[in-house]
Design a protein around this motif. Structure first.
Motif, PDB file in Angstrom:
ATOM      1  N   ARG A  29      10.813  -3.444   9.897  1.00 12.63           N
ATOM      2  CA  ARG A  29      12.095  -3.411   9.187  1.00 12.63           C
ATOM      3  C   ARG A  29      12.966  -2.232   9.617  1.00 12.63           C
ATOM      4  NH1 ARG A  29      12.366  -3.434   3.628  1.00 12.63           N
ATOM      5  NH2 ARG A  29      13.891  -5.108   3.566  1.00 12.63           N
ATOM      6  N   VAL A  30      12.919  -1.910  10.908  1.00 13.97           N
ATOM      7  CA  VAL A  30      13.766  -0.838  11.437  1.00 13.97           C
ATOM      8  C   VAL A  30      14.951  -1.437  12.185  1.00 13.97           C
ATOM      9  CG1 VAL A  30      11.984   0.932  11.653  1.00 13.97           C
ATOM     10  CG2 VAL A  30      12.385  -0.638  13.562  1.00 13.97           C
ATOM     11  N   LEU A  31      16.084  -0.773  12.052  1.00 17.66           N
ATOM     12  CA  LEU A  31      17.270  -1.117  12.841  1.00 17.66           C
ATOM     13  C   LEU A  31      17.174  -0.385  14.176  1.00 17.66           C
ATOM     14  CD1 LEU A  31      20.220  -2.352  12.891  1.00 17.66           C
ATOM     15  CD2 LEU A  31      20.981  -0.058  12.169  1.00 17.66           C
ATOM     16  N   VAL A  32      17.422  -1.102  15.278  1.00 17.37           N
ATOM     17  CA  VAL A  32      17.290  -0.483  16.601  1.00 17.37           C
ATOM     18  C   VAL A  32      18.620  -0.582  17.348  1.00 17.37           C
ATOM     19  CG1 VAL A  32      16.026  -0.492  18.778  1.00 17.37           C
ATOM     20  CG2 VAL A  32      14.855  -1.079  16.642  1.00 17.37           C
ATOM     21  N   LEU A  33      19.130   0.578  17.748  1.00 16.91           N
ATOM     22  CA  LEU A  33      20.420   0.655  18.445  1.00 16.91           C
ATOM     23  C   LEU A  33      20.199   1.189  19.849  1.00 16.91           C
ATOM     24  CD1 LEU A  33      22.560   2.187  15.546  1.00 16.91           C
ATOM     25  CD2 LEU A  33      22.260  -0.235  16.149  1.00 16.91           C
ATOM     26  N   ASN A  34      20.739   0.476  20.826  1.00 14.54           N
ATOM     27  CA  ASN A  34      20.599   0.810  22.248  1.00 14.54           C
ATOM     28  C   ASN A  34      21.917   1.437  22.713  1.00 14.54           C
ATOM     29  OD1 ASN A  34      20.225   0.778  25.037  1.00 14.54           O
ATOM     30  ND2 ASN A  34      19.871  -1.432  25.177  1.00 14.54           N
ATOM     31  N   LEU A  35      21.911   2.761  22.911  1.00 12.86           N
ATOM     32  CA  LEU A  35      23.133   3.493  23.279  1.00 12.86           C
ATOM     33  C   LEU A  35      23.302   3.505  24.797  1.00 12.86           C
ATOM     34  CD1 LEU A  35      22.869   6.641  20.955  1.00 12.86           C
ATOM     35  CD2 LEU A  35      23.710   4.354  20.407  1.00 12.86           C
ATOM     36  N   VAL A  36      24.434   3.012  25.250  1.00 13.18           N
ATOM     37  CA  VAL A  36      24.699   2.867  26.688  1.00 13.18           C
ATOM     38  C   VAL A  36      26.018   3.542  27.025  1.00 13.18           C
ATOM     39  CG1 VAL A  36      25.125   1.210  28.547  1.00 13.18           C
ATOM     40  CG2 VAL A  36      23.469   0.661  26.745  1.00 13.18           C
ATOM     41  N   LYS A 136      23.657  -3.311  20.961  1.00 13.35           N
ATOM     42  CA  LYS A 136      24.046  -2.315  21.958  1.00 13.35           C
ATOM     43  C   LYS A 136      25.294  -1.601  21.454  1.00 13.35           C
ATOM     44  CE  LYS A 136      22.327  -4.044  26.404  1.00 13.35           C
ATOM     45  NZ  LYS A 136      21.653  -5.304  26.022  1.00 13.35           N
ATOM     46  N   VAL A 137      25.316  -0.290  21.636  1.00 12.33           N
ATOM     47  CA  VAL A 137      26.482   0.528  21.305  1.00 12.33           C
ATOM     48  C   VAL A 137      26.931   1.201  22.604  1.00 12.33           C
ATOM     49  CG1 VAL A 137      27.341   2.502  19.995  1.00 12.33           C
ATOM     50  CG2 VAL A 137      25.657   0.941  18.956  1.00 12.33           C
ATOM     51  N   VAL A 138      28.138   0.895  23.056  1.00 10.21           N
ATOM     52  CA  VAL A 138      28.634   1.501  24.292  1.00 10.21           C
ATOM     53  C   VAL A 138      29.523   2.683  23.935  1.00 10.21           C
ATOM     54  CG1 VAL A 138      30.569  -0.145  24.437  1.00 10.21           C
ATOM     55  CG2 VAL A 138      29.845   1.107  26.477  1.00 10.21           C
ATOM     56  N   PRO A 153      33.154  -4.653  32.868  1.00 11.65           N
ATOM     57  CA  PRO A 153      33.256  -5.568  31.724  1.00 11.65           C
ATOM     58  C   PRO A 153      31.923  -5.947  31.081  1.00 11.65           C
ATOM     59  CG  PRO A 153      33.654  -6.740  33.792  1.00 11.65           C
ATOM     60  CD  PRO A 153      33.609  -5.278  34.134  1.00 11.65           C
ATOM     61  N   ALA A 154      30.840  -5.978  31.855  1.00  6.50           N
ATOM     62  CA  ALA A 154      29.598  -6.573  31.339  1.00  6.50           C
ATOM     63  C   ALA A 154      29.106  -5.878  30.072  1.00  6.50           C
ATOM     64  CB  ALA A 154      28.520  -6.553  32.422  1.00  6.50           C
ATOM     65  N   VAL A 155      29.126  -4.564  30.075  1.00  6.21           N
ATOM     66  CA  VAL A 155      28.558  -3.849  28.930  1.00  6.21           C
ATOM     67  C   VAL A 155      29.381  -4.087  27.661  1.00  6.21           C
ATOM     68  CG1 VAL A 155      29.757  -1.651  29.339  1.00  6.21           C
ATOM     69  CG2 VAL A 155      27.514  -1.658  28.223  1.00  6.21           C
ATOM     70  N   SER A 160      28.010  -4.501  20.447  1.00 12.93           N
ATOM     71  CA  SER A 160      28.516  -4.784  19.097  1.00 12.93           C
ATOM     72  C   SER A 160      29.508  -3.731  18.646  1.00 12.93           C
ATOM     73  CB  SER A 160      27.348  -4.820  18.108  1.00 12.93           C
ATOM     74  OG  SER A 160      26.379  -5.756  18.512  1.00 12.93           O
ATOM     75  N   LEU A 161      29.412  -2.550  19.251  1.00 10.34           N
ATOM     76  CA  LEU A 161      30.278  -1.440  18.867  1.00 10.34           C
ATOM     77  C   LEU A 161      30.616  -0.612  20.104  1.00 10.34           C
ATOM     78  CD1 LEU A 161      31.536   0.357  16.553  1.00 10.34           C
ATOM     79  CD2 LEU A 161      29.380   1.648  16.593  1.00 10.34           C
ATOM     80  N   ALA A 162      31.865  -0.196  20.183  1.00 12.68           N
ATOM     81  CA  ALA A 162      32.288   0.755  21.223  1.00 12.68           C
ATOM     82  C   ALA A 162      32.715   2.038  20.518  1.00 12.68           C
ATOM     83  CB  ALA A 162      33.436   0.194  22.047  1.00 12.68           C
ATOM     84  N   VAL A 163      32.108   3.145  20.909  1.00 13.24           N
ATOM     85  CA  VAL A 163      32.482   4.457  20.380  1.00 13.24           C
ATOM     86  C   VAL A 163      33.352   5.143  21.426  1.00 13.24           C
ATOM     87  CG1 VAL A 163      31.631   6.732  19.716  1.00 13.24           C
ATOM     88  CG2 VAL A 163      30.416   4.679  18.950  1.00 13.24           C
ATOM     89  N   LEU A 164      34.622   5.338  21.095  1.00 11.30           N
ATOM     90  CA  LEU A 164      35.522   6.085  21.981  1.00 11.30           C
ATOM     91  C   LEU A 164      35.374   7.550  21.617  1.00 11.30           C
ATOM     92  CD1 LEU A 164      38.642   3.731  21.947  1.00 11.30           C
ATOM     93  CD2 LEU A 164      36.562   3.619  23.343  1.00 11.30           C
ATOM     94  N   ASN A 165      34.605   8.265  22.441  1.00  9.41           N
ATOM     95  CA  ASN A 165      34.186   9.629  22.116  1.00  9.41           C
ATOM     96  C   ASN A 165      35.102  10.661  22.786  1.00  9.41           C
ATOM     97  OD1 ASN A 165      32.507  11.597  20.965  1.00  9.41           O
ATOM     98  ND2 ASN A 165      31.183  11.665  22.778  1.00  9.41           N
ATOM     99  N   LYS A 166      35.002  11.891  22.320  1.00 10.43           N
ATOM    100  CA  LYS A 166      35.786  13.034  22.831  1.00 10.43           C
ATOM    101  C   LYS A 166      37.277  12.864  22.549  1.00 10.43           C
ATOM    102  CE  LYS A 166      32.242  13.825  26.329  1.00 10.43           C
ATOM    103  NZ  LYS A 166      31.818  14.451  27.577  1.00 10.43           N
TER     104      LYS A 166
END
Lengths: 221, 221
Positions: A29-36, A136-138, A153-155, A160-166
């Motif tokens: 029952r863990v949520l798993v996030l793949n940061l790319v 996946k979180v890009v 484009p592929a990633v 499911s989520l894009a984090v625009l960082n900095k």
């Protein structure tokens, strides 16, 4: 052609192991996030800020760190009180489901609500390797320029989520953040977008809320 | 194992084609530079600034643009009066010698003193694929963080020059540039280092001088 056959076999075997990982994560029952992301977009800094904030939200976590070389990122995770394991790929440009399966043997999933997998710094290779994650979180750094979604484009198709960082650097850069958001929406209308400065803290509340909502959704199934 | 055999066969074939490219470049007496970096480190911006300055130095150039997708980078090159060809790799994370050989069929090397090959944005995959170039040039953006050389060592082993780009952002970043230079020196003492802001122009004179010196050295052989 031999190359295609071998590639297909690698992908098929990866999918089999990813399915087994996914079953293990579901059972725990863990949520798993793949940061790319590209190298240096801020995956580890995002994790540092996340580890600082998760305890207050009552969420326990584990980290699987993927790198070509060194265990610097796991050291940074541990310095924030995080726990996890380091995978070094040698020259490999992505994690595989088998590498994650091997790492799971060294982790107690019962001690976690969320598992963060920080993939190798690479905007291309990780997009086609399922690790058994829920999402996946890009990450994109504003300093990388505002033309990246259409060029890689592929990633974005897979995330499911894009984090625009900095975003703290925006005053110092030629960068049209609305253009980036439009391109992501064209590539994948279901990909949510958050504006974040992991270093300065902007937007981290939204990221924490996103994690909590995904965790609640998974556990309500 | 089949995977290794196929990989070895791919590399061996790549080396054969790279040698043929190198012979063609030698015959045409052109200097060929293979630009490698993460996405968004500033390869195309460096090329833009280079194309602006090369005519005054009496140096003619051609550009081979490598990208997963889009011809945006070649459009930028052409907007600066540059000429060249675009290669799209589909999902491929690096250029191959064969892709460059195919591109050469569409270029007149007699019209150039220097050929710039902008590789796919990737700090890992391009490092092990010889294209027939005289030198690999690796770019690092300061915004990527000061821990990158040791985390991505292979490309530094292979490069003759490292361009530390976006130094105009240094006042806004936690970044120890001397640490980066020390790490590069440890990985490859023969790798020169330049501090540059391709966007603002800082250090571009040193970069142009480096190109001119390499060109003169090649032609004096």
């Amino acid at each position: 052609m031999a190359k295609v056959t071998v590639q297909e076999r690698i992908q098929s075997e990866n999918e089999r192991v990813a399915a087994a990982n996914r079953a293990a994560f579901a059972k725990a029952r863990v949520l798993v996030l793949n940061l790319v992301s590209s190298p240096g977009s801020g995956k580890t800094t995002l994790l540092e800020g996340t580890l600082d904030r998760l305890p207050a939200a009552g969420i326990r976590s584990l980290v699987i760190e993927g790198d070509v070389s060194t265990d610097r990122d796991l050291e940074r995770v541990r310095a924030r009180g995080g726990e996890g394991v380091q995978i070094n790929t040698g020259g490999g440009c992505h994690l595989s489901a088998q590498m994650v399966a091997d790492a799971l043997g060294r982790l107690d999933l019962r001690a976690a609500d969320v598992v963060f997998i920080e993939n190798v710094g690479n905007l291309i290779c990780p997009s086609t390797y399922d690790l058994g994650e829920d999402a996946k979180v890009v990450l994109l750094s504003t300093a990388e320029g505002d033309d990246k979604p259409m060029k890689y484009p592929a990633v974005f198709h897979e995330s499911s989520l894009a984090v625009l960082n900095k975003i703290d650097l925006l005053p110092h850069l030629p960068y049209d953040i609305a253009k980036v958001e439009r391109e992501i929406a064209v590539l994948n209308p279901r990909c949510e977008v958050l504006r974040v400065s992991a270093l300065k803290g902007d937007g981290m509340d939204l990221w924490l809320s996103w994690i909590a909502a995904r965790l609640a959704a998974k556990r309500s199934k």
